[in-house]
Design a protein around this motif. Structure first.
Motif, PDB file in Angstrom:
ATOM      1  N   MET A 178       0.838  -1.193   0.000  1.00 49.81           N
ATOM      2  CA  MET A 178       0.000   0.000   0.000  1.00 49.81           C
ATOM      3  C   MET A 178       0.878   1.250   0.000  1.00 49.81           C
ATOM      4  O   MET A 178       1.832   1.354   0.773  1.00 49.81           O
ATOM      5  CB  MET A 178      -0.900  -0.004   1.240  1.00 49.81           C
ATOM      6  N   TYR A 188       1.140   5.429   0.346  1.00 46.00           N
ATOM      7  CA  TYR A 188       0.471   6.583   0.928  1.00 46.00           C
ATOM      8  C   TYR A 188       1.189   7.869   0.542  1.00 46.00           C
ATOM      9  O   TYR A 188       2.420   7.956   0.608  1.00 46.00           O
ATOM     10  CB  TYR A 188       0.469   6.498   2.453  1.00 46.00           C
ATOM     11  N   ASP A 217      -2.175   4.737  -3.266  1.00 45.73           N
ATOM     12  CA  ASP A 217      -3.454   4.109  -2.938  1.00 45.73           C
ATOM     13  C   ASP A 217      -4.314   5.010  -2.063  1.00 45.73           C
ATOM     14  O   ASP A 217      -5.544   4.982  -2.154  1.00 45.73           O
ATOM     15  CB  ASP A 217      -3.215   2.779  -2.212  1.00 45.73           C
ATOM     16  N   LYS A 218      -3.658   5.804  -1.200  1.00 47.19           N
ATOM     17  CA  LYS A 218      -4.388   6.683  -0.291  1.00 47.19           C
ATOM     18  C   LYS A 218      -3.663   8.015  -0.178  1.00 47.19           C
ATOM     19  O   LYS A 218      -2.442   8.066  -0.192  1.00 47.19           O
ATOM     20  CB  LYS A 218      -4.521   6.042   1.097  1.00 47.19           C
ATOM     21  N   THR A 261      -9.975   6.972  -1.514  1.00 46.31           N
ATOM     22  CA  THR A 261      -9.928   7.016  -0.052  1.00 46.31           C
ATOM     23  C   THR A 261      -8.892   8.051   0.397  1.00 46.31           C
ATOM     24  O   THR A 261      -7.746   8.022  -0.041  1.00 46.31           O
ATOM     25  CB  THR A 261      -9.563   5.639   0.529  1.00 46.31           C
ATOM     26  N   THR A 284     -12.442  10.782   3.664  1.00 43.95           N
ATOM     27  CA  THR A 284     -12.976   9.510   4.156  1.00 43.95           C
ATOM     28  C   THR A 284     -12.816   9.416   5.671  1.00 43.95           C
ATOM     29  O   THR A 284     -13.712   8.937   6.377  1.00 43.95           O
ATOM     30  CB  THR A 284     -12.246   8.331   3.480  1.00 43.95           C
ATOM     31  N   ALA A 328      -7.119   1.253   7.780  1.00 47.19           N
ATOM     32  CA  ALA A 328      -8.231   0.317   7.604  1.00 47.19           C
ATOM     33  C   ALA A 328      -9.260   0.782   6.575  1.00 47.19           C
ATOM     34  O   ALA A 328     -10.057  -0.035   6.088  1.00 47.19           O
ATOM     35  CB  ALA A 328      -8.925   0.076   8.950  1.00 47.19           C
ATOM     36  N   MET A 329      -9.271   2.060   6.229  1.00 48.00           N
ATOM     37  CA  MET A 329     -10.332   2.564   5.355  1.00 48.00           C
ATOM     38  C   MET A 329     -10.245   1.957   3.955  1.00 48.00           C
ATOM     39  O   MET A 329      -9.160   1.681   3.434  1.00 48.00           O
ATOM     40  CB  MET A 329     -10.288   4.090   5.272  1.00 48.00           C
ATOM     41  N   THR A 330     -11.425   1.769   3.361  1.00 46.59           N
ATOM     42  CA  THR A 330     -11.530   1.224   2.003  1.00 46.59           C
ATOM     43  C   THR A 330     -12.530   2.059   1.215  1.00 46.59           C
ATOM     44  O   THR A 330     -13.188   2.952   1.763  1.00 46.59           O
ATOM     45  CB  THR A 330     -12.013  -0.239   2.033  1.00 46.59           C
ATOM     46  N   ALA A 331     -12.648   1.750  -0.058  1.00 45.88           N
ATOM     47  CA  ALA A 331     -13.593   2.473  -0.910  1.00 45.88           C
ATOM     48  C   ALA A 331     -15.022   2.350  -0.401  1.00 45.88           C
ATOM     49  O   ALA A 331     -15.859   3.229  -0.656  1.00 45.88           O
ATOM     50  CB  ALA A 331     -13.492   1.959  -2.342  1.00 45.88           C
ATOM     51  N   ALA A 332     -15.295   1.290   0.342  1.00 47.52           N
ATOM     52  CA  ALA A 332     -16.643   1.091   0.880  1.00 47.52           C
ATOM     53  C   ALA A 332     -17.014   2.151   1.913  1.00 47.52           C
ATOM     54  O   ALA A 332     -18.193   2.346   2.223  1.00 47.52           O
ATOM     55  CB  ALA A 332     -16.758  -0.302   1.498  1.00 47.52           C
ATOM     56  N   ASP A 333     -15.999   2.844   2.448  1.00 45.90           N
ATOM     57  CA  ASP A 333     -16.245   3.884   3.452  1.00 45.90           C
ATOM     58  C   ASP A 333     -16.601   5.231   2.839  1.00 45.90           C
ATOM     59  O   ASP A 333     -17.039   6.143   3.552  1.00 45.90           O
ATOM     60  CB  ASP A 333     -15.005   4.062   4.335  1.00 45.90           C
TER      61      ASP A 333
END
Length: 239
Positions: free
Chosen positions: A1, A3, A60-61, A92, A128, A184-189
């Motif tokens: 990942m 950042y 990614d973030k 995110t 997010t 922990a955050m994902t696109a679902a958040d």
């Protein structure tokens, strides 16, 4: 990942917080790659929006941290969020605010911290995850103007005014907790973040309406008092 951690700092402490976040990320994910960059440098490197988006797409973030000075975020912070709204809202992201009001326990959330709430209320970006952290006082390092202004503000708000004081108010456990949420955050958040952002914007608008009403009421009362005073003076002069 991977950042990207961008920061805007006035006296250096927001950079310290950004570095602490990067360190905590690596603690939670040994394979994580963190790039920390001054927002001013990022904006100068990418005068075109497309260039900035191409750069951020390597990560990614994206996390942005910004300090508050005399009640306001820097112009570069507003420019960044306005310029990259569409992209930031599609991925995110994390945002953390650093300000001295957050030294008070009841001013450490986006909903209760006045500077963060106002910023997010006027900003089309919906982070997010959001963190609010107290900053630091470095009185001896400030210019005479900044030292005196800061002491005045701290006195008005019940804070420390010793001109020799150097003190960090940041709750590092809160920084770690925020970092855990970012990891922990994902696109679902993202949908929940959009909804929360809308609620914060609604609350900020309500606060601003009340302030405007108070100002108008105050001006009305002041005008009325002035009119009565002038009328009494005229009556006294003609009597």
């Amino acid at each position: 990942m991977k950042y990207l951690i961008l920061f805007y700092t006035t006296d250096g402490h927001t950079k310290v917080v950004a570095e602490a976040i990067a360190e905590e990320i690596r603690t939670k994910d040994a394979a994580a790659e963190c790039t920390i960059e001054d927002l001013k440098v990022f904006m100068k490197r990418h005068p075109q929006t497309a260039e900035g988006i191409a750069d951020m797409k390597q990560y990614d973030k994206v996390i942005l941290g910004a300090s508050v000075r005399y009640g306001y975020f820097a112009q570069e912070v507003h420019q960044f969020t306005q310029r990259y709204t569409a992209y930031l809202n599609s991925v995110t992201t994390g945002f953390f605010s650093v300000n001295m009001v957050a030294r008070k326990p009841n001013k450490r959330t986006p909903e209760t911290n006045p500077y963060t709430r106002k910023f997010l209320g006027s900003c089309p970006w919906r982070p997010t995850k959001i963190g609010v952290f107290a900053g630091a006082l470095y009185y001896p390092r400030y210019s005479s103007f900044d030292r005196n202004m800061t002491r005045f503000i701290m006195k008005m708000t019940g804070g420390d005014t010793d001109p020799l004081l150097e003190k960090v108010y940041t709750d590092w456990d809160s920084v770690k907790a925020f970092t855990g949420e970012v990891v922990a955050m994902t696109a679902a958040d993202i949908p929940a973040a959009q909804a929360r952002g809308a609620e914060i914007a609604k609350a900020a608008a309500a606060v601003e309406r009340r302030r405007r009403l108070f100002r108008l009421s105050f001006l009305g009362v002041a005008a009325g008092v002035a009119a009565v005073t002038m009328a009494l003076r005229r009556r006294k002069l003609t009597s």
